[in-house]
Design an enzyme around this catalytic site. Structure first.
Site, PDB file in Angstrom:
ATOM      1  N   TYR A   1      -7.028   3.890   3.150  1.00 23.09           N
ATOM      2  CA  TYR A   1      -5.971   3.328   3.613  1.00 23.09           C
ATOM      3  C   TYR A   1      -5.967   2.046   4.218  1.00 23.09           C
ATOM      4  CZ  TYR A   1      -1.273   2.483   5.593  1.00 23.09           C
ATOM      5  OH  TYR A   1      -0.013   1.754   5.868  1.00 23.09           O
TER       6      TYR A   1
ATOM      7  N   GLN B   1       0.681  -1.297   0.169  1.00 21.33           N
ATOM      8  CA  GLN B   1       0.085   0.119   0.041  1.00 21.33           C
ATOM      9  C   GLN B   1       1.036   1.467   0.077  1.00 21.33           C
ATOM     10  OE1 GLN B   1      -2.983   0.693  -0.477  1.00 21.33           O
ATOM     11  NE2 GLN B   1      -2.868   3.068   0.115  1.00 21.33           N
ATOM     12  N   GLU B   2       1.978   1.272   0.975  1.00 17.73           N
ATOM     13  CA  GLU B   2       2.577   2.445   1.024  1.00 17.73           C
ATOM     14  C   GLU B   2       3.526   2.706  -0.411  1.00 17.73           C
ATOM     15  OE1 GLU B   2       2.647   4.744   3.027  1.00 17.73           O
ATOM     16  OE2 GLU B   2       1.880   3.777   4.818  1.00 17.73           O
ATOM     17  N   SER B   3       4.406   1.770  -0.865  1.00 16.43           N
ATOM     18  CA  SER B   3       5.014   2.123  -1.911  1.00 16.43           C
ATOM     19  C   SER B   3       5.180   1.184  -3.199  1.00 16.43           C
ATOM     20  CB  SER B   3       6.375   1.914  -1.283  1.00 16.43           C
ATOM     21  OG  SER B   3       7.075   0.629  -0.810  1.00 16.43           O
TER      22      SER B   3
END
Length: 166
Positions: free
Chosen positions: A142, A20-22
């Site tokens: 998120y 999800q982040e990167s």
């Protein structure tokens, strides 16, 4: 796996956060300036004593930070999974913003479970009153994305384990 073992977190949950982040890119930089494989802010990386250019260190530090977010919710009488969902929201938007959302839930007579907090976030998002920098829409998306990636990863791992057992 190492970060999961050191922090008591399912490694697949950490992998879902990383995706999800990167999208698993250690050189990723967001429009807000957070960077690395776990998208740590400068302040969070400094607090964790992590070099954001070191992918392994960022994973270990990011997992430690996620565990800190989870531990900070120990005062809530909720299920373990609800606590992880709220910890994910805190990881994304900051613990102070999550506490604002929890206070809003109290004021609205809502509980502290993820489904109840999700309703608070949706209500704020739909009303356009996402006040006090709660970033309700971002936190909601998120957590739901990480939950989805975690579900996919656990299903893939389960299928792989089934095939290996045969």
């Amino acid at each position: 796996a190492k970060a999961g073992a050191e922090n008591g977190i399912d490694p697949l949950l950490i992998a879902a956060v990383i995706f999800q982040e990167s999208r698993i890119d250690p050189s990723a930089v967001s429009f807000t300036g957070v960077r690395s494989i776990m998208q740590l802010t400068t302040g969070t990386a400094a607090m964790l004593n992590v070099n954001r250019l070191d992918p392994e260190g960022c994973i270990l530090g990011g997992a430690r930070y996620l565990k800190m977010m989870n531990d900070s919710l120990g005062d809530l009488d909720i299920s373990e999974w609800d606590r992880w969902c709220l910890a994910l929201a805190a990881y994304n938007q900051g613990p102070a913003n999550l506490r604002i959302a929890l206070r809003l839930a109290d004021a609205l007579g809502k509980g502290k479970s993820w489904p109840e907090i999700r309703k608070v976030y949706r209500s704020l998002q739909n009303s356009g009153r996402a006040s006090q920098n709660v970033r309700s829409g971002e936190a909601l998306a998120y957590v739901e994305n990480v939950r989805y990636y975690y579900y996919v990863l656990t299903r893939l791992a389960s299928g792989a384990a089934s095939r290996e057992a045969k």
